[in-house]
Design a protein around this motif. Structure first.
Motif, PDB file in Angstrom:
ATOM      1  N   MET A   4      30.997  21.885  37.554  1.00 27.16           N
ATOM      2  CA  MET A   4      31.358  23.220  37.071  1.00 27.16           C
ATOM      3  C   MET A   4      32.833  23.281  36.697  1.00 27.16           C
ATOM      4  O   MET A   4      33.216  23.950  35.725  1.00 27.16           O
ATOM      5  N   GLU A   5      33.666  22.580  37.428  1.00 23.24           N
ATOM      6  CA  GLU A   5      35.097  22.571  37.110  1.00 23.24           C
ATOM      7  C   GLU A   5      35.352  21.939  35.737  1.00 23.24           C
ATOM      8  O   GLU A   5      36.121  22.470  34.929  1.00 23.24           O
TER       9      GLU A   5
ATOM     10  N   GLU B 274      29.895  33.059  34.452  1.00 21.35           N
ATOM     11  CA  GLU B 274      29.866  34.470  34.855  1.00 21.35           C
ATOM     12  C   GLU B 274      30.952  34.786  35.884  1.00 21.35           C
ATOM     13  O   GLU B 274      31.637  35.803  35.783  1.00 21.35           O
ATOM     14  N   GLU B 275      31.128  33.917  36.873  1.00 25.60           N
ATOM     15  CA  GLU B 275      32.036  34.225  37.972  1.00 25.60           C
ATOM     16  C   GLU B 275      33.366  33.485  37.872  1.00 25.60           C
ATOM     17  O   GLU B 275      34.315  33.839  38.576  1.00 25.60           O
ATOM     18  N   GLY B 276      33.447  32.459  37.009  1.00 25.86           N
ATOM     19  CA  GLY B 276      34.687  31.698  36.917  1.00 25.86           C
ATOM     20  C   GLY B 276      34.822  30.746  38.085  1.00 25.86           C
ATOM     21  O   GLY B 276      34.003  30.715  39.009  1.00 25.86           O
ATOM     22  N   MET B 277      35.899  29.954  38.054  1.00 27.06           N
ATOM     23  CA  MET B 277      36.160  28.997  39.132  1.00 27.06           C
ATOM     24  C   MET B 277      36.900  29.688  40.256  1.00 27.06           C
ATOM     25  O   MET B 277      38.108  29.908  40.193  1.00 27.06           O
ATOM     26  N   VAL B 278      36.166  30.109  41.294  1.00 29.02           N
ATOM     27  CA  VAL B 278      36.761  30.833  42.426  1.00 29.02           C
ATOM     28  C   VAL B 278      36.989  29.918  43.612  1.00 29.02           C
ATOM     29  O   VAL B 278      37.525  30.344  44.628  1.00 29.02           O
TER      30      VAL B 278
ATOM     31  N   GLU C 108      21.938  23.862  34.082  1.00 26.96           N
ATOM     32  CA  GLU C 108      22.083  25.121  33.355  1.00 26.96           C
ATOM     33  C   GLU C 108      22.452  26.266  34.304  1.00 26.96           C
ATOM     34  O   GLU C 108      23.252  27.143  33.942  1.00 26.96           O
ATOM     35  N   GLU C 109      21.908  26.246  35.508  1.00 23.68           N
ATOM     36  CA  GLU C 109      22.249  27.292  36.485  1.00 23.68           C
ATOM     37  C   GLU C 109      23.705  27.160  36.918  1.00 23.68           C
ATOM     38  O   GLU C 109      24.397  28.175  37.079  1.00 23.68           O
ATOM     39  N   TYR C 110      24.170  25.921  37.104  1.00 22.66           N
ATOM     40  CA  TYR C 110      25.580  25.718  37.465  1.00 22.66           C
ATOM     41  C   TYR C 110      26.492  26.241  36.357  1.00 22.66           C
ATOM     42  O   TYR C 110      27.531  26.875  36.622  1.00 22.66           O
ATOM     43  N   GLU C 111      26.131  25.979  35.103  1.00 22.48           N
ATOM     44  CA  GLU C 111      26.965  26.422  33.981  1.00 22.48           C
ATOM     45  C   GLU C 111      26.994  27.949  33.882  1.00 22.48           C
ATOM     46  O   GLU C 111      28.058  28.544  33.639  1.00 22.48           O
TER      47      GLU C 111
END
Length: 583
Positions: A202-203, A555-559, A547-550
């Motif tokens: 995701m990063e 949607e939430e960004g890298m938190v 696809e779910e990870y993307e």
């Protein structure tokens, strides 16, 4: 004996071999031709070349040794004029011994066997790459004795005996000698699932500036693809353009020859007249009646000779050549033209075409025009490869393993933007299931799945778009054919050879791939290329919910980084409060 550095070229009439042989006695040199084989000996050098077609001793064969460049140039007549000899740049294939195999076992060691195989395969060009069609063979004696086979063509066993301390740095499965092929595949897939990091994926998907730069980098095979397309367009334009027919060109060539002969005859006549005048003057000067007048001069006659250059005199060369074989001569030109016969033929064509259309030098010789050529370093690597004959048990698995290895090489070249990197050997081996786990594949989808999973798990950049781009690179390399694949393998060999541990994989796979590929079936490579070009990889084909990870990170960004910072701040505050209480 030493194999000299050499290169091979051809024209319509001759095979031209140039061998660099410093520090030799040319008087000891000898060579002979027999059927499709050429042998040359001059202590300490020995060269034996086996061609795809026959050469013949018909009185036209000759050799010359250039004393300045230390090169032997051999002109070997073709048995059939105009016949094209294949694979003259595949050094290892040329150096192999002449085949004497008379058994019914198929051995991939020559063009003749390859042609037979292609004829037997017939129209089997569209072989199915998705499903296994061959019945599993009965276990061999070695398998019955519980010997585990791996490596190229399953030709190795107990390879890692004595390397147990270093085996973890060479491959991913230290217990490789105690598990079967099926268990090997299972261990590999479980290891990939265990090492996959969703947060890292995701990063890279969110912060993708570096990856975009890598996607826009232009690799060397893309330039070759463009050149290939340009060459095809040029050929089509030449065919479509209204060029003069061959009869008109031949007439112009004949007319120009007649004119040249006339000019040469006139020059010869003028030279004869000049010689006659000079001879008459010499006779007058040395006339006995004029000796007294001649002696009155103050000129002194000396018996000294001077050498104005470093070249050997023509008289001395004649004496040396008289002691040599009639087939070998010595020359002292500083830059002897290695392809004089080619130029003679091409010059007549170029002069005729010049009257009507301009023909470039690069297109005059139909044999020398090559899209992909090998460097001197690559030729040396091929020259030093051992000559082997393979009884291939499962060629399909070998071809699929080639896809896996080329994919890992293409990834490394794109990520490093063509530059050398000390991590290149690690990248190539880690991304290849063949090299890292000694695994073998049974269909095309299993190979591509392995390539994508490992490219999203182990390297620095883990991006689906990057993995897709590398798959496209792999397709382009296969489109360029056998020579481009061989160049990639030779580069891999060079990179692994400089590694402290990975060079063992050259012995297990790469060396054999470099030798085998020079004899590989062009039809099967073409079939694999076509199937590979049609194949498209989708995220749903993997067992990971990419696809779910993307969607989550979009949607939430890298938190994840922010939460870690908050935890660190909380720990620091807790430490400060404890310090205050203690004070």
């Amino acid at each position: 004996m030493i194999i000299p550095k050499f290169s091979v070229d051809q024209n319509d009439e001759f095979i031209i071999v140039v061998a660099i042989t410093p520090y030799i006695k040319a008087s000891e040199a000898d060579f002979y031709l027999l059927e499709n084989q050429f042998k040359f000996y001059c202590k300490p050098y020995f060269l034996r070349l086996t061609f795809s077609h026959n050469i013949v001793e018909n009185g036209k064969e000759k050799a010359s040794f250039n004393v300045n460049t230390q090169e032997f140039t051999f002109y070997l007549p073709k048995e059939i004029n105009g016949q094209k000899f294949n694979d003259l740049d595949l050094i290892t294939k040329l150096l192999e011994k002449k085949s004497t195999n008379t058994s019914k076992i198929q051995v991939l060691n020559g063009e003749s066997n390859q042609n037979d195989e292609d004829e037997e395969s017939g129209d089997n060009e569209d072989e199915e790459w998705e499903f296994e069609q061959v019945i599993e063979p009965e276990p061999s004696l070695d398998e019955l004795k519980n010997k585990i086979k791996y490596g190229f063509n399953d030709g190795y066993s107990d390879f890692f005996q004595g390397l147990q301390q270093d085996i973890g740095d060479i491959i991913d499965i230290p217990i490789i000698d105690s598990i079967t092929k099926q268990e090997r595949t299972k261990v590999r897939t479980e290891f990939e699932d265990l090492k996959f990091d969703p947060e890292r994926y995701m990063e890279n998907h969110f912060f993708n500036d570096d990856i975009k730069e890598l996607l826009h980098y232009k690799c060397y095979w893309e330039d070759l693809i463009e050149k290939k397309i340009k060459l095809k367009k040029e050929k089509n334009q030449q065919q479509q353009s209204g060029q003069e027919p061959n009869e008109i060109i031949n007439k112009k060539v004949e007319e120009e020859k007649v004119e040249e002969e006339k000019v040469e005859e006139e020059k010869v006549e003028e030279e004869k007249k000049v010689e006659k005048v000079e001879k008459e003057e010499e006779i007058k000067q040395i006339d006995p009646s004029n000796l007294e007048d001649y002696d009155e001069g103050n000129d002194e006659v000396t018996n000294e000779t001077t050498i104005e250059s470093n070249e050997i005199s023509d008289e001395l060369l004649e004496k040396i050549n008289s002691t040599l074989s009639k087939k070998i001569s010595i020359v002292n030109e500083e830059s002897e033209n290695k392809n004089t016969l080619i130029e003679k033929e091409d010059s007549t064509i170029a002069t005729a075409a010049g009257a009507s259309t301009t023909v470039s030098n690069s297109t005059t010789n139909k044999y020398s025009k090559k899209l992909i050529t090998f460097s001197d370093e690559e030729k040396d690597i091929m020259k030093n490869l051992p000559n082997k004959e393979y009884m291939i048990s499962n060629e399909k698995s070998i071809l699929l393993g080639l896809v896996d290895i080329i994919y890992s090489y293409a990834y490394n070249e794109r990520v490093n933007m063509g530059y050398e990197n000390i991590e290149s050997a690690w990248n190539i081996c880690k991304l290849s299931g063949t090299l890292s786990c000694l695994d073998s594949f049974y269909n095309l989808s299993s190979v591509i799945e392995c390539c994508f999973k490992r490219s999203l798990t182990f390297p620095l950049y883990r991006s689906w778009s990057l993995s897709e781009r590398v798959l496209r690179d792999t397709k382009q390399i296969f489109q360029l054919g056998k020579r481009c694949l061989l160049k990639c393998l030779l580069d891999i060999k060079k990179k692994l050879e400089s590694s402290e541990f990975k060079y063992y994989l050259n012995r297990l796979y790469i060396d054999d791939y470099c030798i085998w590929l020079q004899h590989a079936s062009k039809k099967k490579l073409k079939s694999l290329r076509n199937k590979l070009s049609e194949y498209e990889m989708k995220k749903s084909m993997l067992s990971w919910p990419l696809e779910e990870y993307e969607k989550l990170v979009e949607e939430e960004g890298m938190v994840f980084g922010e939460e870690e910072e908050e935890e660190e701040d909380g720990e620091q505050k807790f430490e400060y409060e404890n310090q205050d209480e203690s004070d």
